[in-house]
Design an enzyme around this catalytic site. Structure first.
Site: not given
Ligand code: AP5
Length: 229
Positions: A160, A127, A88, A171, A13
């Site tokens: 992160r 990431r 969400r 998550r 996203k």
């Protein structure tokens, strides 16, 4: 034009929002980035949000809805916006509809970037994000030109806290329980378009642009303005 990007953590996203806002001449608003800004600045919202985000849980609706409603009133949103990570929950989707209706607007497209769980875990574990401008990289699939340094602004790249394996898994669980119903919400009201998010970044981007369709005149003027600047 109001565009929502939907998809699981790691679906792409943020990567696509950054490309689309440049291509369409609109701003993107990422609820996760707004919350992380609040945490960095030590605001009361940031202090409350941090405990949920560290566990990979959703921040309570009321806090997120108030934050987004305020942001959606800013003048830079008038031309259009890409929403990344919001709504969400179905409660957030309903609140968004009411806020937009009060401004005589509505969601034009809900674009669902669909990716299988194994690929999501691969993407999140590799990431790296720029501390300064939030551009997202992947050590295998989308590496920066110089390791540890952002191509866009030269900022330092970091991983992160919530990309740790245990938090990532939570998550994803939260996503399946609380965010999948939002996808059904937009399917039911006819605004949902599904995109195969397992393709490479350029192909996903091309499919998203095709799903957006012809750019309305007011947005096209925005693109012309920004290219002339
Ligand atoms: P948030 O920051 O929104 O994170 P997320 O939804 O978990 O999504 P991510 O940012 O992890 O993934 P992405 O889809 O943007 O993927 P990316 O483009 O980086 O939320 C964090 C937390 O904040 C939540 O857990 C919650 O606590 C809270 N929160 C936020 N919004 C909330 C809300 N509305 N309500 C309540 N709480 C909220 O890509 C991932 C990686 O894959 C990158 O390395 C990238 O380079 C790579 N990649 C991308 N596309 C491709 C591709 N096509 N092929 C190969 N690699 C790719």
């Amino acid at each position: 034009m109001i565009i929502i990007l939907l998809g699981a953590p790691g679906a792409g996203k943020g990567t696509q929002a950054e490309l689309l806002c440049e291509q369409l001449g609109v701003v993107s608003i990422a609820s996760g980035n707004l919350l992380r800004d609040n945490i960095r600045n030590g605001t009361p919202l940031g202090v409350r949000a941090d405990e949920y985000m560290q566990r990979g849980e959703l921040v309570p609706d009321k806090l997120v809805i108030d934050m987004l409603t305020a942001r959606l009133k800013a003048p830079d949103v008038a031309r259009g916006v890409i929403l990344d990570g919001f709504p969400r929950t179905v409660g957030q989707a309903e609140a968004l509809d009411s806020t937009l209706a009060a401004q005589g607007r509505r969601v034009d497209r809900a674009l669902y970037i669909k990716v299988d769980t194994e690929t999501l875990l691969d993407r999140l574990s590799g990431r790296w994000i720029c501390r300064n401008c939030q551009t997202s990289y992947h050590e295998k699939f989308n590496p920066p030109r110089v390791s540890g340094v952002c191509d866009v602004c030269g900022g330092e790249l970091y991983q992160r806290n919530d990309d740790r394996r245990d938090v990532m898994e939570n998550r994803l669980r939260v996503y399946f329980e609380q965010t999948l119903p939002v996808i059904q919400y937009y399917r039911d009201n006819g605004t949902l378009i599904e995109i195969d998010g397992t393709q490479d970044i350029e192909k996903v981007n091309a499919d998203l642009l095709a799903a957006v369709g012809p750019i309305p005149a007011v947005v096209a003027e925005g693109v012309a303005d920004s290219s002339a600047a």
